[in-house]
Design a protein around this motif. Structure first.
Motif, PDB file in Angstrom:
ATOM      1  N   GLU A  87       1.102  -1.383  -0.151  1.00  0.00           N
ATOM      2  CA  GLU A  87       0.167   0.202   0.068  1.00  0.00           C
ATOM      3  C   GLU A  87       0.466   1.551  -0.124  1.00  0.00           C
ATOM      4  OE1 GLU A  87      -4.170   2.086   2.821  1.00  0.00           O
ATOM      5  OE2 GLU A  87      -2.607   0.387   3.253  1.00  0.00           O
ATOM      6  N   ALA A  88       2.361   0.749   0.809  1.00  0.00           N
ATOM      7  CA  ALA A  88       2.666   2.097   1.123  1.00  0.00           C
ATOM      8  C   ALA A  88       3.721   2.459  -0.643  1.00  0.00           C
ATOM      9  CB  ALA A  88       4.043   2.076   1.801  1.00  0.00           C
ATOM     10  N   ASP A  89       3.804   1.817  -1.549  1.00  0.00           N
ATOM     11  CA  ASP A  89       4.310   1.333  -2.854  1.00  0.00           C
ATOM     12  C   ASP A  89       3.199   2.661  -3.388  1.00  0.00           C
ATOM     13  OD1 ASP A  89       7.159   0.884  -1.903  1.00  0.00           O
ATOM     14  OD2 ASP A  89       6.886  -1.570  -2.256  1.00  0.00           O
ATOM     15  N   ALA A  90       2.012   1.830  -3.468  1.00  0.00           N
ATOM     16  CA  ALA A  90       1.147   1.966  -4.255  1.00  0.00           C
ATOM     17  C   ALA A  90       1.186   4.160  -4.147  1.00  0.00           C
ATOM     18  CB  ALA A  90      -0.217   1.614  -3.852  1.00  0.00           C
ATOM     19  N   ILE A  91       1.271   3.977  -2.631  1.00  0.00           N
ATOM     20  CA  ILE A  91       0.245   5.234  -2.491  1.00  0.00           C
ATOM     21  C   ILE A  91       1.733   7.091  -3.333  1.00  0.00           C
ATOM     22  CG2 ILE A  91       0.542   7.215  -0.272  1.00  0.00           C
ATOM     23  CD1 ILE A  91      -0.936   4.795   1.262  1.00  0.00           C
ATOM     24  N   SER A  92       3.135   5.885  -2.787  1.00  0.00           N
ATOM     25  CA  SER A  92       4.504   7.107  -3.773  1.00  0.00           C
ATOM     26  C   SER A  92       4.362   6.793  -4.670  1.00  0.00           C
ATOM     27  CB  SER A  92       5.323   5.808  -2.953  1.00  0.00           C
ATOM     28  OG  SER A  92       6.252   5.925  -1.862  1.00  0.00           O
ATOM     29  N   ASN A  93       3.788   5.508  -5.772  1.00  0.00           N
ATOM     30  CA  ASN A  93       3.368   5.419  -7.116  1.00  0.00           C
ATOM     31  C   ASN A  93       2.636   6.240  -7.557  1.00  0.00           C
ATOM     32  OD1 ASN A  93       6.121   3.913  -7.546  1.00  0.00           O
ATOM     33  ND2 ASN A  93       3.968   2.098  -7.431  1.00  0.00           N
ATOM     34  N   GLU A  94       1.863   6.494  -6.468  1.00  0.00           N
ATOM     35  CA  GLU A  94       0.396   7.329  -6.898  1.00  0.00           C
ATOM     36  C   GLU A  94       0.933   9.035  -6.841  1.00  0.00           C
ATOM     37  OE1 GLU A  94      -3.424   8.479  -8.148  1.00  0.00           O
ATOM     38  OE2 GLU A  94      -2.203   7.328  -8.963  1.00  0.00           O
ATOM     39  N   ILE A  95       2.129   8.913  -5.506  1.00  0.00           N
ATOM     40  CA  ILE A  95       2.103  10.727  -5.996  1.00  0.00           C
ATOM     41  C   ILE A  95       2.693  11.044  -6.650  1.00  0.00           C
ATOM     42  CG2 ILE A  95       3.525  11.739  -3.937  1.00  0.00           C
ATOM     43  CD1 ILE A  95       3.184  10.660  -1.545  1.00  0.00           C
ATOM     44  N   ARG A 122       2.825   9.902  -9.774  1.00  0.00           N
ATOM     45  CA  ARG A 122       2.100  10.369 -10.802  1.00  0.00           C
ATOM     46  C   ARG A 122       1.664  11.769 -10.787  1.00  0.00           C
ATOM     47  NH1 ARG A 122      -3.108   9.941 -12.831  1.00  0.00           N
ATOM     48  NH2 ARG A 122      -3.733   9.476 -10.747  1.00  0.00           N
ATOM     49  N   LEU A 123       0.868  11.785  -8.903  1.00  0.00           N
ATOM     50  CA  LEU A 123       0.464  13.696  -9.444  1.00  0.00           C
ATOM     51  C   LEU A 123       1.576  14.369  -9.344  1.00  0.00           C
ATOM     52  CD1 LEU A 123      -1.977  12.284  -6.666  1.00  0.00           C
ATOM     53  CD2 LEU A 123      -2.994  13.104  -8.942  1.00  0.00           C
ATOM     54  N   GLN A 124       2.839  14.106  -9.142  1.00  0.00           N
ATOM     55  CA  GLN A 124       3.529  15.254  -9.348  1.00  0.00           C
ATOM     56  C   GLN A 124       3.777  15.227 -10.267  1.00  0.00           C
ATOM     57  OE1 GLN A 124       6.188  13.963  -6.634  1.00  0.00           O
ATOM     58  NE2 GLN A 124       5.811  15.315  -4.806  1.00  0.00           N
ATOM     59  N   ASP A 125       4.584  14.641 -11.116  1.00  0.00           N
ATOM     60  CA  ASP A 125       4.222  14.518 -12.408  1.00  0.00           C
ATOM     61  C   ASP A 125       2.781  14.953 -13.137  1.00  0.00           C
ATOM     62  OD1 ASP A 125       6.456  13.546 -12.942  1.00  0.00           O
ATOM     63  OD2 ASP A 125       5.690  11.216 -13.071  1.00  0.00           O
ATOM     64  N   VAL A 127       3.106  18.939 -15.383  1.00  0.00           N
ATOM     65  CA  VAL A 127       2.510  19.558 -16.857  1.00  0.00           C
ATOM     66  C   VAL A 127       1.410  20.208 -16.968  1.00  0.00           C
ATOM     67  CG1 VAL A 127       0.979  18.048 -18.320  1.00  0.00           C
ATOM     68  CG2 VAL A 127       2.484  16.691 -17.676  1.00  0.00           C
ATOM     69  N   ALA A 128       0.393  20.810 -16.229  1.00  0.00           N
ATOM     70  CA  ALA A 128      -0.377  21.497 -15.830  1.00  0.00           C
ATOM     71  C   ALA A 128       0.495  22.979 -15.698  1.00  0.00           C
ATOM     72  CB  ALA A 128      -1.744  21.110 -14.482  1.00  0.00           C
ATOM     73  N   VAL A 129       1.438  22.470 -14.472  1.00  0.00           N
ATOM     74  CA  VAL A 129       2.574  24.268 -14.407  1.00  0.00           C
ATOM     75  C   VAL A 129       2.548  24.786 -15.993  1.00  0.00           C
ATOM     76  CG1 VAL A 129       3.760  24.949 -13.153  1.00  0.00           C
ATOM     77  CG2 VAL A 129       2.155  23.726 -12.241  1.00  0.00           C
ATOM     78  N   ASN A 130       3.713  24.036 -16.291  1.00  0.00           N
ATOM     79  CA  ASN A 130       4.303  24.519 -17.538  1.00  0.00           C
ATOM     80  C   ASN A 130       3.255  24.657 -18.720  1.00  0.00           C
ATOM     81  OD1 ASN A 130       6.780  24.005 -16.286  1.00  0.00           O
ATOM     82  ND2 ASN A 130       6.471  21.489 -17.376  1.00  0.00           N
ATOM     83  N   LYS A 131       1.902  24.146 -18.322  1.00  0.00           N
ATOM     84  CA  LYS A 131       0.399  24.057 -20.103  1.00  0.00           C
ATOM     85  C   LYS A 131       0.226  25.808 -19.054  1.00  0.00           C
ATOM     86  CE  LYS A 131      -0.950  19.841 -21.841  1.00  0.00           C
ATOM     87  NZ  LYS A 131      -2.189  19.532 -21.723  1.00  0.00           N
TER      88      LYS A 131
END
Length: 162
Positions: A58-66, A68-71, A75-79
Motif C-alpha cells: 500500500e505504501a508503494d502504491a501511494i508513493s507511485n500515485e504521488i 504520478r500526480l506530481q508529474d 505538466v499542468a503548471v507548464n501548460k
C-alpha cells in the motif's frame, strides 16, 4: 484497502485496529489484542507478515500515485505558464482588456538579471553554507573507541524478510 495476502478475519480486525490507532496507547492495545489471538506462533507470524507485506504494498502504491500526480502537476503548471505567455502576446498590444468578469492589465517593474555571476563584486554576494553531522566519519570514530559527546554507537538488529 489493497490486499496481496489473505489474512484470517480475526487477525485482520485486530491488525486494522492497529493501523487505525491514532495514539501510541491505542497501538499498544491493538498489538495486545494480536498477541492474545492465537497460541500457534506460526499462524501469528504468518498473519503478521502477510499484514506487513500488505502495508508495504500500500505504501508503494501511494508513493507511485504521488509521483504520478506530481508529474501531472508539472505538466499542468507548464501548460498554464505557456498559455499565460500566449494570452500576454494577444492582449499586450491592446494595453488593457476587460469584460466585466476578468481584467488583464500590465504593470512595469524592474527585475535583476544576472548575466555573469563571476563578474559581480563580492559585496553583493552572501555565503550560504550548512553544517551537518558526517555520520560515516562519526561511526568510524566511535568504532575505534572515540568518545563523542552527543552520540553513541548503538547495537541494533534488523529483520530480513524474503
Amino acid at each position: 484497502t489493497m490486499q496481496l495476502y489473505k489474512i484470517s478475519e480475526e487477525y485482520q480486525a485486530a491488525l486494522e485496529a492497529y493501523q487505525m490507532a491514532e495514539t501510541d496507547e491505542e497501538q499498544a492495545l491493538a498489538l495486545e489484542q494480536v498477541s492474545k489471538l492465537d497460541s500457534d506462533m506460526n499462524k501469528k507470524v504468518e498473519a503478521c507478515l502477510a499484514y506487513l507485506k500488505n502495508l508495504e504494498a500500500e505504501a508503494d502504491a501511494i508513493s507511485n500515485e504521488i509521483k504520478r500526480l506530481q508529474d501531472r502537476k508539472k505538466v499542468a503548471v507548464n501548460k498554464s505558464e505557456a498559455f499565460r505567455e500566449y494570452l500576454k502576446t494577444c492582449v499586450e498590444p491592446l494595453g488593457k482588456w476587460s469584460n466585466g468578469v476578468f481584467t488583464i492589465s500590465f504593470r512595469n517593474y524592474k527585475s535583476v538579471v544576472i548575466e555573469n555571476e563571476d563578474l559581480i563584486d563580492n559585496c553583493y554576494k552572501k555565503e550560504v553554507w550548512k553544517i551537518e553531522v558526517d555520520k560515516k566519519e562519526l561511526e568510524t570514530a566511535l568504532r575505534t573507541g572515540a568518545i563523542v559527546t552527543g552520540a553513541i554507537l548503538e547495537e541494533r538488529k534488523s529483520m530480513v524478510i524474503k
